[in-house]
Enzyme design. Sequence first.
Site, PDB file in Angstrom:
ATOM      1  N   TYR A 167     -65.290  36.511  13.406  1.00  0.00           N
ATOM      2  CA  TYR A 167     -64.446  37.440  14.029  1.00  0.00           C
ATOM      3  C   TYR A 167     -64.213  38.908  14.646  1.00  0.00           C
ATOM      4  O   TYR A 167     -63.614  39.484  15.808  1.00  0.00           O
ATOM      5  CB  TYR A 167     -63.265  37.064  12.928  1.00  0.00           C
TER       6      TYR A 167
ATOM      7  N   VAL B 247     -64.790  24.311  13.962  1.00  0.00           N
ATOM      8  CA  VAL B 247     -65.832  23.804  13.991  1.00  0.00           C
ATOM      9  C   VAL B 247     -66.933  22.419  13.701  1.00  0.00           C
ATOM     10  O   VAL B 247     -67.262  22.762  12.524  1.00  0.00           O
ATOM     11  CB  VAL B 247     -66.834  24.587  14.746  1.00  0.00           C
TER      12      VAL B 247
ATOM     13  N   GLU C 285     -55.595  34.136  10.384  1.00  0.00           N
ATOM     14  CA  GLU C 285     -55.713  34.465   8.406  1.00  0.00           C
ATOM     15  C   GLU C 285     -56.713  33.401   8.211  1.00  0.00           C
ATOM     16  O   GLU C 285     -57.311  32.367   8.843  1.00  0.00           O
ATOM     17  CB  GLU C 285     -54.661  33.953   7.335  1.00  0.00           C
TER      18      GLU C 285
ATOM     19  N   ASN D 210     -65.022  33.012   3.364  1.00  0.00           N
ATOM     20  CA  ASN D 210     -65.727  32.488   4.588  1.00  0.00           C
ATOM     21  C   ASN D 210     -66.338  33.280   5.360  1.00  0.00           C
ATOM     22  O   ASN D 210     -65.469  33.146   6.224  1.00  0.00           O
ATOM     23  CB  ASN D 210     -64.560  31.900   5.491  1.00  0.00           C
TER      24      ASN D 210
END
Length: 166
Positions: A127, A83, A115, A120
């Site tokens: 997720y 994004v 992955e 991050n």
Amino acid sequence: MAIAPDRLAMTPRVTIRPMADTDVASVIEIERSSYQFPWSEGIFRDCLRVGYVCRVVTVSRQVMAYGVMSLGAGEAHILNLCVGETYRCRGVGRRLLSSLIERATAAGMGDAFLEVRPSNTAAIRLYLALGFEQVGMRRGYYQAVNGREDAAVLRRALRSAAASSS
């Protein structure tokens, strides 16, 4: 849990559509501004050429995010999801990932994998919130400034127990 009204005001009106060849320049611009070791234009063009699920998110016809996913052998593999900085943490990534998951489910895939760099944390939160769970670690998977960085492998089951028993 309801979304706060001020948060709704921050969520842009978006369109999610198939990526076209003409979108690649905008995708590359986002990719290069987001990663130290970006995918090349050729990689994106190859993904389109071989028929991967390639989607872009647009706001007023401007590409603001993109996702690339392969489907095969009963599995979806989310290869790239990004994004643009202006639209991060505003629900755009959630909508794009949900769209990819819906597409994989409709195609009959049983699981989705991806992955992610352990560094991050914003992506990992997204997720996990969408039902992924860590199932492994790939050592030295990503190129990094000082060598290599590991990748956490995440999985989400796409079929319900009832669907898989029929």
